[in-house]
Design a protein around this motif. Structure first.
Motif, PDB file in Angstrom:
ATOM      1  N   LEU A   1     -43.749 -54.852 -10.619  1.00  0.00           N
ATOM      2  CA  LEU A   1     -43.824 -56.332 -10.980  1.00  0.00           C
ATOM      3  C   LEU A   1     -44.304 -57.191  -9.807  1.00  0.00           C
ATOM      4  CD1 LEU A   1     -43.369 -58.527 -13.034  1.00  0.00           C
ATOM      5  CD2 LEU A   1     -40.672 -58.458 -12.220  1.00  0.00           C
ATOM      6  N   ALA A   2     -44.027 -57.122  -8.629  1.00  0.00           N
ATOM      7  CA  ALA A   2     -44.335 -57.870  -7.693  1.00  0.00           C
ATOM      8  C   ALA A   2     -46.033 -57.640  -7.376  1.00  0.00           C
ATOM      9  CB  ALA A   2     -43.644 -57.769  -6.356  1.00  0.00           C
ATOM     10  N   ALA A   3     -46.477 -56.472  -7.523  1.00  0.00           N
ATOM     11  CA  ALA A   3     -47.811 -56.470  -7.453  1.00  0.00           C
ATOM     12  C   ALA A   3     -48.886 -57.102  -8.631  1.00  0.00           C
ATOM     13  CB  ALA A   3     -48.155 -55.098  -7.269  1.00  0.00           C
ATOM     14  N   CYS A   4     -48.173 -56.788  -9.713  1.00  0.00           N
ATOM     15  CA  CYS A   4     -48.859 -57.566 -10.721  1.00  0.00           C
ATOM     16  C   CYS A   4     -48.761 -58.912 -10.578  1.00  0.00           C
ATOM     17  CB  CYS A   4     -48.068 -57.355 -12.198  1.00  0.00           C
ATOM     18  SG  CYS A   4     -48.252 -55.292 -12.706  1.00  0.00           S
ATOM     19  N   ASP A   5     -47.563 -59.815 -10.337  1.00  0.00           N
ATOM     20  CA  ASP A   5     -47.558 -61.096 -10.005  1.00  0.00           C
ATOM     21  C   ASP A   5     -48.629 -61.569  -9.106  1.00  0.00           C
ATOM     22  OD1 ASP A   5     -45.743 -61.238 -12.017  1.00  0.00           O
ATOM     23  OD2 ASP A   5     -43.959 -61.699 -10.804  1.00  0.00           O
ATOM     24  N   GLU A   6     -48.698 -60.833  -8.035  1.00  0.00           N
ATOM     25  CA  GLU A   6     -49.664 -61.241  -6.932  1.00  0.00           C
ATOM     26  C   GLU A   6     -50.988 -60.995  -7.621  1.00  0.00           C
ATOM     27  OE1 GLU A   6     -51.229 -62.256  -3.286  1.00  0.00           O
ATOM     28  OE2 GLU A   6     -48.927 -62.211  -4.097  1.00  0.00           O
ATOM     29  N   VAL A   7     -51.421 -60.154  -8.187  1.00  0.00           N
ATOM     30  CA  VAL A   7     -52.706 -60.271  -8.710  1.00  0.00           C
ATOM     31  C   VAL A   7     -53.033 -61.317  -9.451  1.00  0.00           C
ATOM     32  CG1 VAL A   7     -54.288 -58.877 -10.440  1.00  0.00           C
ATOM     33  CG2 VAL A   7     -52.789 -57.510  -8.689  1.00  0.00           C
TER      34      VAL A   7
ATOM     35  N   ARG B   1     -51.705 -64.321  -9.462  1.00  0.00           N
ATOM     36  CA  ARG B   1     -51.839 -65.240  -8.766  1.00  0.00           C
ATOM     37  C   ARG B   1     -53.073 -65.544  -7.994  1.00  0.00           C
ATOM     38  NH1 ARG B   1     -45.755 -64.918  -7.922  1.00  0.00           N
ATOM     39  NH2 ARG B   1     -46.333 -63.087  -6.129  1.00  0.00           N
ATOM     40  N   LYS B   2     -53.683 -64.433  -7.522  1.00  0.00           N
ATOM     41  CA  LYS B   2     -54.891 -64.276  -6.909  1.00  0.00           C
ATOM     42  C   LYS B   2     -55.779 -64.528  -7.857  1.00  0.00           C
ATOM     43  CE  LYS B   2     -55.401 -60.870  -4.155  1.00  0.00           C
ATOM     44  NZ  LYS B   2     -55.689 -59.400  -3.447  1.00  0.00           N
ATOM     45  N   VAL B   3     -55.678 -64.458  -9.016  1.00  0.00           N
ATOM     46  CA  VAL B   3     -56.870 -64.727 -10.067  1.00  0.00           C
ATOM     47  C   VAL B   3     -56.726 -65.948 -10.524  1.00  0.00           C
ATOM     48  CG1 VAL B   3     -57.874 -63.892 -12.291  1.00  0.00           C
ATOM     49  CG2 VAL B   3     -57.235 -62.164 -10.496  1.00  0.00           C
ATOM     50  N   HIS B   4     -55.467 -66.432 -10.946  1.00  0.00           N
ATOM     51  CA  HIS B   4     -55.204 -67.518 -11.638  1.00  0.00           C
ATOM     52  C   HIS B   4     -54.488 -68.850 -10.940  1.00  0.00           C
ATOM     53  CE1 HIS B   4     -56.773 -66.012 -15.439  1.00  0.00           C
ATOM     54  NE2 HIS B   4     -55.988 -65.229 -15.434  1.00  0.00           N
ATOM     55  N   GLY B   5     -53.920 -68.331  -9.768  1.00  0.00           N
ATOM     56  CA  GLY B   5     -53.346 -69.399  -9.118  1.00  0.00           C
ATOM     57  C   GLY B   5     -51.666 -69.470  -9.629  1.00  0.00           C
ATOM     58  N   THR B   6     -51.164 -68.747 -10.535  1.00  0.00           N
ATOM     59  CA  THR B   6     -50.101 -68.673 -10.926  1.00  0.00           C
ATOM     60  C   THR B   6     -49.797 -67.305 -11.578  1.00  0.00           C
ATOM     61  OG1 THR B   6     -48.390 -69.748 -12.404  1.00  0.00           O
ATOM     62  CG2 THR B   6     -50.669 -69.588 -13.356  1.00  0.00           C
ATOM     63  N   ASP B   7     -48.441 -67.046 -11.742  1.00  0.00           N
ATOM     64  CA  ASP B   7     -48.042 -65.708 -12.345  1.00  0.00           C
ATOM     65  C   ASP B   7     -47.737 -65.518 -13.488  1.00  0.00           C
ATOM     66  OD1 ASP B   7     -45.008 -65.432 -12.456  1.00  0.00           O
ATOM     67  OD2 ASP B   7     -45.425 -66.360 -10.411  1.00  0.00           O
ATOM     68  N   ARG B   8     -47.625 -64.554 -14.314  1.00  0.00           N
ATOM     69  CA  ARG B   8     -47.184 -64.416 -15.695  1.00  0.00           C
ATOM     70  C   ARG B   8     -46.183 -63.504 -15.752  1.00  0.00           C
ATOM     71  NH1 ARG B   8     -52.161 -65.207 -19.718  1.00  0.00           N
ATOM     72  NH2 ARG B   8     -50.580 -65.320 -21.206  1.00  0.00           N
ATOM     73  N   GLY B   9     -45.143 -63.624 -14.819  1.00  0.00           N
ATOM     74  CA  GLY B   9     -44.085 -62.560 -14.576  1.00  0.00           C
ATOM     75  C   GLY B   9     -43.031 -61.999 -15.773  1.00  0.00           C
ATOM     76  N   GLY B  10     -42.863 -63.443 -16.527  1.00  0.00           N
ATOM     77  CA  GLY B  10     -41.780 -63.323 -17.580  1.00  0.00           C
ATOM     78  C   GLY B  10     -42.743 -62.303 -18.767  1.00  0.00           C
ATOM     79  N   GLU B  11     -43.898 -62.553 -18.894  1.00  0.00           N
ATOM     80  CA  GLU B  11     -44.624 -61.606 -20.050  1.00  0.00           C
ATOM     81  C   GLU B  11     -44.552 -60.442 -19.478  1.00  0.00           C
ATOM     82  OE1 GLU B  11     -48.082 -63.993 -21.431  1.00  0.00           O
ATOM     83  OE2 GLU B  11     -47.204 -65.276 -19.680  1.00  0.00           O
ATOM     84  N   VAL B  12     -45.012 -60.104 -18.057  1.00  0.00           N
ATOM     85  CA  VAL B  12     -44.925 -58.699 -17.766  1.00  0.00           C
ATOM     86  C   VAL B  12     -43.665 -57.993 -17.870  1.00  0.00           C
ATOM     87  CG1 VAL B  12     -45.511 -57.316 -15.770  1.00  0.00           C
ATOM     88  CG2 VAL B  12     -46.876 -59.249 -16.046  1.00  0.00           C
ATOM     89  N   THR B  13     -42.529 -58.757 -17.493  1.00  0.00           N
ATOM     90  CA  THR B  13     -41.322 -58.237 -17.747  1.00  0.00           C
ATOM     91  C   THR B  13     -40.963 -57.471 -19.104  1.00  0.00           C
ATOM     92  OG1 THR B  13     -40.288 -59.857 -15.766  1.00  0.00           O
ATOM     93  CG2 THR B  13     -38.654 -58.596 -17.373  1.00  0.00           C
ATOM     94  N   ASP B  14     -41.329 -58.483 -20.263  1.00  0.00           N
ATOM     95  CA  ASP B  14     -41.207 -58.159 -21.532  1.00  0.00           C
ATOM     96  C   ASP B  14     -41.926 -56.764 -21.613  1.00  0.00           C
ATOM     97  OD1 ASP B  14     -39.292 -59.943 -22.171  1.00  0.00           O
ATOM     98  OD2 ASP B  14     -40.806 -61.147 -23.437  1.00  0.00           O
ATOM     99  N   ALA B  15     -43.157 -56.720 -21.247  1.00  0.00           N
ATOM    100  CA  ALA B  15     -43.779 -55.573 -21.496  1.00  0.00           C
ATOM    101  C   ALA B  15     -43.531 -54.324 -20.839  1.00  0.00           C
ATOM    102  CB  ALA B  15     -45.233 -55.838 -20.858  1.00  0.00           C
ATOM    103  N   LEU B  16     -42.899 -54.548 -19.760  1.00  0.00           N
ATOM    104  CA  LEU B  16     -42.131 -53.590 -18.972  1.00  0.00           C
ATOM    105  C   LEU B  16     -41.093 -52.773 -19.849  1.00  0.00           C
ATOM    106  CD1 LEU B  16     -42.142 -54.598 -15.462  1.00  0.00           C
ATOM    107  CD2 LEU B  16     -43.476 -52.731 -16.200  1.00  0.00           C
TER     108      LEU B  16
END
Length: 374
Positions: A256-262, A264-279
């Protein structure tokens, strides 16, 4: 959230102001002017072509306007600060959505989407009313989504949703009963979710709209949304194979942390809530390059997104997908390398869509696939 592949993937009443007495030279000050925007039409003497004089109060013989005309009158009344009196009041109520709204919201959602698509010669993003009801039910019951339902004369005429799972919010689906369209209800529903986002101090709001639907584009642009880019919806058979140097595997909670970092690097913000649902659903995948996570996808479908440091990250994710859920995946048209790669491998363009935003937006510093929400 439900798997995106299962589908093509809350309210405030405005101020009520009544007309005040008007003093007219030669007339008594107690005379009231007619309320602006009455919800009834006077009977007409067709032989003379003139309207029967009225007092602003419905009388025997008044003809009730169709719902869409009453909705349009209501929109004008809100702008002018007036509304009619007595039985002529046009009363659109916005309220939070409830679980038991799913069936009716689903019916309206299906009829609205299928109707506009058919009008322009396209297939509907939603295959049927049952699927639409299922989608609405899942959104209404998901704590990460805000919902608002519009009622007119005690019955549901529209709904809207706001995805609040991540810092930037996503709008939709927004739908209005075809019998009540083009009367301002959609604008009220959009105002409501925009107010909600402002109250939450969300840094941005985003949405996608079908390119063939000019009225919705005009609505969003008029509300302040800026066009960002054209996105192509692609569908077709699985591609298979892979991309040399890029491995793809199922994501785990540890990613999760690595996905959020990617992101943020591309878009300037994360989509952690959506990644958590997908997990939780088991649909999330990651790409690895040079021994680290360089991209991820919540799924490869209409309601899922993907982000990668490079186009090869996204290619690898697409190549490994067993299918593309719903109407398909959404590929930014300006990424010609990725788009052409997909087309050469048998994917076909189903429709073009517009990504529109308010607030925080950074030009992507990498590759990505948006979801239908953004």
């Amino acid at each position: 959230m439900p798997p995106a592949s299962s589908l093509v993937r809350r309210g405030r009443r405005g101020p009520v102001l009544h007309p005040t007495p008007e003093v007219t030279p030669g007339r008594q000050a107690t005379r009231k002017r007619k309320p602006c925007g009455p919800g009834y039409r006077s009977s007409r003497d067709t032989s003379r072509g003139t309207a029967v004089a009225g007092t602003g109060v419905p009388r025997s013989g008044a003809t009730r306007l169709p719902m869409w005309q009453r909705a349009r009158l209501m929109e004008g009344e809100l702008r002018s600060g007036c509304r009619p009196e007595g039985d002529a009041i046009v009363d659109l109520v916005l309220r939070p959505g409830r679980a038991d709204d799913a069936s009716e919201c689903g019916r309206i959602c299906f009829e609205a989407f299928s109707g506009i698509a058919r009008e322009h010669g396209f297939s509907s993003d939603i295959p049927g009313a049952d699927e639409a009801a299922g989608m609405c039910g899942m959104l209404l019951n998901h704590p990460g989504f805000y919902s608002v339902v519009a009622e007119l004369d005690g019955r549901i005429v529209g709904s809207n949703f706001l995805d609040e799972r991540s810092p930037v919010t996503g709008v939709g689906p927004i739908t209005v009963d075809p019998a009540a369209q083009n009367g301002g209800i959609g604008r009220r529903l959009m105002h409501d979710v925009m107010r909600r986002a402002a109250e939450r101090q969300a840094p941005g709001i985003r949405l996608l709209q079908s390119g063939y639907h000019a009225r919705s584009f005009a609505l969003y642009a008029g509300l302040g949304f800026e066009f960002r880019e054209t996105v192509a919806c692609l569908q077709g058979p699985p591609i298979g194979g892979g991309v040399p140097g890029y491995g793809v595997r199922a994501a785990t909670d540890a990613d999760l942390a690595a996905c959020d970092e990617v992101c943020r690097k591309v878009h300037g913000t994360d989509r952690g809530g959506e990644v958590t649902d997908a997990l939780t659903m088991g649909t999330a995948r990651v790409t690895e390059h040079d021994g680290r996570v360089t991209g991820y996808a919540t799924d490869l479908s209409f309601f899922a997104h993907a982000v990668g440091e490079s186009t090869d990250d996204i290619k690898a994710l697409i190549a490994e997908a067993p299918a593309f859920g719903g109407p398909g995946i959404l590929v930014p048209a300006r990424n010609s390398t990725l788009l052409q790669w997909c087309l050469r491998r048998g994917l076909k363009v189903q429709q073009l869509m517009s990504l529109m935003t308010i607030g925080l937006y950074n030009e992507p510093a990498g590759a990505y696939l948006p979801s239908i929400l953004y």
